[in-house]
Design an enzyme around this catalytic site. Structure first.
Site, short mmCIF file in Angstrom:
data_model
loop_
_atom_site.label_atom_id
_atom_site.label_comp_id
_atom_site.label_asym_id
_atom_site.label_seq_id
_atom_site.Cartn_x
_atom_site.Cartn_y
_atom_site.Cartn_z
N GLU A 37 0.82 -1.21 0.00
CA GLU A 37 0.00 0.00 0.00
C GLU A 37 0.86 1.26 0.00
OE1 GLU A 37 -2.84 0.26 -0.85
OE2 GLU A 37 -4.00 -1.49 -0.27
N TYR A 121 -7.12 5.15 4.12
CA TYR A 121 -7.16 4.11 3.09
C TYR A 121 -6.21 2.97 3.46
CZ TYR A 121 -7.04 1.87 -1.48
OH TYR A 121 -7.14 0.94 -2.51
N ASP A 139 -10.97 5.76 -2.68
CA ASP A 139 -9.99 6.60 -3.37
C ASP A 139 -10.68 7.22 -4.57
OD1 ASP A 139 -10.13 4.64 -5.29
OD2 ASP A 139 -8.06 3.97 -5.09
#
Ligand code: SF4
Length: 218
Positions: A37, A121, A139
């Site tokens: 990520e 996120y 997102d």
């Protein structure tokens, strides 16, 4: 059946046949998911895929990453761009995890959000993909899909930070299938509902998508 339920059913069906395969998706190791990520921030999956495996082989744990020199990390991740900022962050969070959490990636939002470079996120992605929590992701690509299909609009300048949108998506998550639901929207936005030239004519959502009805098919 409500529109959101049809959307979820179609999405999961589409994802089962069309999912993209990346090595960070074939693991529930929270360290690998966190590394992925961090790399995926502002960089596309194909670029990340080119060096992810080498990276986690060289630094297989937060402890090994914490011991590496920033310059060494920087050299390895140069193809991703923003290498200095990223390398610095990698080193900082790895050190924190090694020292404060005994090398274990936290399994709660408060501790994850306190790590350098971790926002909502990334925290939710780690909690969902590694720890099986039923949490949404948001997102710009996910916002685009929802805006088109449901006509959902946010009044915020940056819709992906809109709590109402996060809550709406959270309510769509089918029980026990959060991982596939989240990965499904990501892939659907990357392969079908593209920002430019969405593939509406071959899209499984076209017969109930608002954008298709109001823009494509009017
Ligand atoms: Fe996206 Fe077009 Fe499909 Fe609607 S019909 S979800 S706009 S690709």
């Amino acid at each position: 059946m409500e529109k959101k339920d049809i959307f979820v059913e179609k999405l999961l069906g589409w994802f089962a046949k069309n999912r993209r395969d990346f090595s960070w998706r074939n693991t529930n190791d929270p360290y690998k998911i966190l590394v992925a990520e961090m790399m995926l921030q502002k960089t596309n999956s194909k670029q990340v895929a080119k060096l992810f495996d080498r990276f986690v082989e060289k630094y297989p744990s937060p402890a090994s990453l914490a011991k590496a020199r920033v310059l060494e990390i920087e050299n390895m991740i140069t193809p991703l761009g923003m290498e200095h900022t990223r390398a610095d962050r990698f080193k900082k969070w790895a050190k924190e995890i090694a020292n404060k959490f005994n090398g274990k990636i936290p399994d709660n939002r408060v501790d994850l959000l306190a790590l350098p470079g971790v926002g909502n996120y990334i925290a939710n992605s780690v909690l969902c993909m590694a720890y099986g929590k039923e949490l949404p992701l948001m997102d710009t690509n996910i916002v685009r899909v929802l805006t088109r299909v449901f006509g959902i609009k946010s009044l915020k300048a940056r819709p992906r930070t809109d709590k109402e949108l996060w809550d709406k998506v959270a309510r769509m998550i089918p029980k026990g299938k959060a991982r596939n639901f989240n990965l499904g929207i990501i892939d659907f936005g990357a392969l079908v509902c593209l920002a430019k030239s969405p593939k509406c004519n071959s899209c499984p959502m076209s017969n109930f998508c608002l954008y298709f009805e109001e823009v494509v098919n009017r």
